[in-house]
Design a protein around this motif. Structure first.
Motif, short mmCIF file in Angstrom:
data_model
loop_
_atom_site.label_atom_id
_atom_site.label_comp_id
_atom_site.label_asym_id
_atom_site.label_seq_id
_atom_site.Cartn_x
_atom_site.Cartn_y
_atom_site.Cartn_z
N UNK A 123 0.86 -1.17 0.00
CA UNK A 123 0.00 0.00 0.00
C UNK A 123 0.90 1.23 0.00
N UNK A 124 0.28 2.37 -0.24
CA UNK A 124 1.00 3.64 -0.26
C UNK A 124 0.52 4.47 0.92
N UNK A 125 1.47 5.01 1.70
CA UNK A 125 1.05 5.83 2.84
C UNK A 125 0.79 7.27 2.38
N UNK A 126 0.34 8.10 3.30
CA UNK A 126 -0.07 9.47 2.98
C UNK A 126 1.09 10.34 2.51
N UNK A 127 2.33 9.93 2.77
CA UNK A 127 3.51 10.70 2.34
C UNK A 127 4.08 10.20 1.02
N UNK A 128 3.47 9.17 0.44
CA UNK A 128 3.99 8.62 -0.80
C UNK A 128 5.01 7.52 -0.58
N UNK A 129 5.09 7.02 0.65
CA UNK A 129 6.00 5.92 0.98
C UNK A 129 5.34 4.59 0.69
N UNK A 130 6.13 3.56 0.55
CA UNK A 130 5.64 2.22 0.27
C UNK A 130 5.55 1.43 1.58
N UNK A 131 4.41 0.83 1.83
CA UNK A 131 4.21 0.01 3.02
C UNK A 131 4.07 -1.44 2.56
N UNK A 132 4.90 -2.33 3.11
CA UNK A 132 4.85 -3.75 2.81
C UNK A 132 4.35 -4.47 4.06
N UNK A 133 3.27 -5.23 3.93
CA UNK A 133 2.69 -5.95 5.05
C UNK A 133 2.76 -7.45 4.80
N UNK A 134 3.46 -8.16 5.68
CA UNK A 134 3.58 -9.61 5.54
C UNK A 134 2.27 -10.28 5.90
N UNK A 135 2.00 -11.38 5.21
CA UNK A 135 0.81 -12.17 5.49
C UNK A 135 1.19 -13.61 5.71
N UNK A 136 0.52 -14.50 5.00
CA UNK A 136 0.74 -15.93 5.09
C UNK A 136 2.18 -16.29 4.81
N UNK A 137 2.71 -17.22 5.60
CA UNK A 137 4.07 -17.71 5.41
C UNK A 137 4.02 -19.22 5.23
N UNK A 138 4.84 -19.71 4.30
CA UNK A 138 4.90 -21.14 4.04
C UNK A 138 6.37 -21.56 4.03
N UNK A 139 6.69 -22.62 4.78
CA UNK A 139 8.07 -23.12 4.85
C UNK A 139 8.09 -24.54 4.30
N UNK A 140 9.05 -24.81 3.42
CA UNK A 140 9.18 -26.13 2.82
C UNK A 140 10.64 -26.56 2.85
N UNK A 141 10.88 -27.76 3.32
CA UNK A 141 12.22 -28.36 3.30
C UNK A 141 12.00 -29.87 3.16
N UNK A 142 12.19 -30.35 1.94
CA UNK A 142 11.94 -31.77 1.70
C UNK A 142 10.49 -32.13 1.98
N UNK A 143 10.28 -33.08 2.89
CA UNK A 143 8.92 -33.50 3.25
C UNK A 143 8.33 -32.67 4.38
N UNK A 144 9.13 -31.78 4.95
CA UNK A 144 8.68 -30.97 6.06
C UNK A 144 8.11 -29.65 5.54
#
Length: 182
Positions: free
Chosen positions: A133-154
């Protein structure tokens, strides 16, 4: 070709400060990069029992155990097409902590998920949805959401709220990050 950030933000991209549009408006077709220096206001970590995981994560440039305030860093963003044919942008950050650390991330835009997907580390085992999203000053806001971790079968999933504001003050990039693990 539009940058992955233009694709994710749509018309909202035009609300970014012109310097931010320049920084995030390039693609692999443009043949250029964005390299900057800044200061991370605060780097923190969880409780003591997280330390072994942070040390292991540092081997693959996905996380690290250091913490501190006013940490200088360099960031390098390069756009390229990955082996799967996806437009990709690197976020290679070098932090000037007591023991210098590097954090690697590779971002793509996912039409299916309608957001940026951030693949973290040298082996890209961790995938994180990023909403922009863009804040009121024209800055970029990055918001983390869902996370997925994969290592082999784990594999596992989790959610985290992480906000990063990228702004320019006197021509210098400044980043602030706050994270809450759920």
């Amino acid at each position: 070709m539009r940058s992955i950030y233009e694709q994710a933000l749509g018309e909202e991209f035009k609300l970014l400060h012109p310097r931010m549009q320049e920084r995030f408006g390039f693609s692999s077709k443009d043949g250029r990069a964005s390299i900057g220096k800044g200061t991370m206001d605060k780097i923190w970590r969880g409780k003591f029992f997280t330390l072994p995981f942070l040390y292991v994560g540092s081997w693959r440039r996905i996380m690290f155990p250091e913490r501190g305030t006013a940490i200088p860093f360099t960031i390098r963003n390069f756009a390229y097409v990955d082996p799967f044919g996806r437009e990709t942008v690197t976020w290679i950050r070098n932090f000037e902590t007591h023991h210098p650390r590097r954090f690697d991330a590779y971002m793509i835009y996912s039409q299916q998920r309608r957001c940026i997907i951030d693949y973290l580390g040298t082996h890209q085992h961790l995938a994180v949805d990023i909403r922009l999203s863009v804040d009121q000053r024209g800055g970029l806001c990055l918001r983390s959401g869902s996370q997925r971790f994969y290592e082999g079968l784990i594999g596992f999933t989790s959610r985290c709220c992480s906000q990063v504001w990228l702004t320019f003050a006197s021509g210098t990039k400044k980043a602030t990050e706050n994270s809450i693990l759920k």
